[in-house]
Motif scaffolding. Structure first.
Motif, PDB file in Angstrom:
ATOM      1  N   GLU A 160       0.833  -1.181  -0.022  1.00 45.99           N
ATOM      2  CA  GLU A 160       0.116  -0.118  -0.042  1.00 45.99           C
ATOM      3  C   GLU A 160       0.736   1.433  -0.041  1.00 45.99           C
ATOM      4  N   PRO A 216       3.090   2.766  -1.888  1.00 48.29           N
ATOM      5  CA  PRO A 216       3.319   3.847  -3.021  1.00 48.29           C
ATOM      6  C   PRO A 216       1.996   4.043  -3.449  1.00 48.29           C
ATOM      7  N   ARG A 217       0.961   3.842  -2.820  1.00 45.80           N
ATOM      8  CA  ARG A 217      -0.564   4.574  -3.168  1.00 45.80           C
ATOM      9  C   ARG A 217      -0.420   5.902  -2.571  1.00 45.80           C
ATOM     10  N   ASP A 218      -1.267   6.852  -3.269  1.00 47.59           N
ATOM     11  CA  ASP A 218      -1.595   8.045  -2.691  1.00 47.59           C
ATOM     12  C   ASP A 218      -2.303   8.078  -1.384  1.00 47.59           C
ATOM     13  N   ARG A 219      -3.157   7.331  -1.415  1.00 51.94           N
ATOM     14  CA  ARG A 219      -4.006   7.199  -0.052  1.00 51.94           C
ATOM     15  C   ARG A 219      -4.002   5.687   0.266  1.00 51.94           C
ATOM     16  N   PRO A 220      -2.759   5.190   0.959  1.00 54.99           N
ATOM     17  CA  PRO A 220      -2.812   3.850   1.294  1.00 54.99           C
ATOM     18  C   PRO A 220      -3.754   3.520   2.475  1.00 54.99           C
TER      19      PRO A 220
END
Length: 213
Positions: free
Chosen positions: A135, A137-141
């Motif tokens: 998670e 690397p996601r903008d909103r992990p």
């Protein structure tokens, strides 16, 4: 694993990088119930031992963990980039015609002593580690703590942990190193014309001496 010398990748950092990039590995055991294989996500703790430790969890309904608990041999396989290679890309085809198709790939195989861990705190830490890994690397992990505590506790009751201390690790990067330079260039160019092959193009060029490794 069959290992011609020119395909062998012995750099532990490179091997670990493939595991991190492709954490959904194949867990294979040879135990009392025979051969068994399951695809499971692994988390690598590289600093936990000389070659690293792999941590994972299995459903308690999955009988594979019982074979591990009984001392079954364990093999974990991590598949990296791969691509079919047509002889049409080889300069040698034009010169002699003495060529055949092949498949390029990068792969890591791990063996080690495995132990079963049935501990809620350990399982929660493992779940947090693998979730953060994916998670991050996601903008909103998403985080495990985003779910209700009682729900997570109930989920943990249905799984069991496995830890593998890596005793032996092998890397095989079969990426056209055995072909003449002109053939390697043809493979890189041919793969570059297709979609989704950027990773293999990079490997062919770096391991084939076409760019700096």
């Amino acid at each position: 694993m069959y290992q011609p010398p020119h395909f062998r990748e012995e750099d532990l950092g490179v091997q670990h990088a493939l595991i991190r990039a492709h954490p959904l590995g194949l867990l294979i055991t040879a135990g009392a119930t025979g051969l068994m294989a399951n695809s499971v996500p692994f988390h690598l703790d590289a600093a936990a031992s000389e070659k690293g430790i792999l941590r994972l969890h299995l459903a308690k309904a999955n009988p594979q963990w019982r074979d591990i608990e009984a001392g079954a041999d364990v093999l974990a396989v991590f598949q990296g980039a791969d691509a079919y290679i047509t002889p049409s890309w080889y300069q040698t085809k034009q010169e002699t015609g003495k060529v055949v198709p092949t498949w390029n790939y990068a792969i890591v195989q791990v063996r080690g002593k495995a132990r079963v861990i049935d501990d809620a705190a350990w399982l929660l830490a493992q779940i947090n580690a693998i979730t953060t890994q994916q998670e991050g690397p996601r903008d909103r992990p998403w985080a495990v703590g985003d779910a209700p505590d009682d729900f997570i506790r109930a989920q943990l009751k249905g799984i069991i942990g496995v830890e593998i201390e890596i005793a032996a690790i092998e890397g095989k990067w079969k990426v056209s190193q055995n072909r003449p330079v002109a053939d390697r260039e043809g493979v890189a160019a041919g793969l570059g014309e297709g979609a989704g092959q950027a990773d293999m193009v990079d490997l062919v060029r770096r391991y084939g001496g076409l760019t700096e490794k």
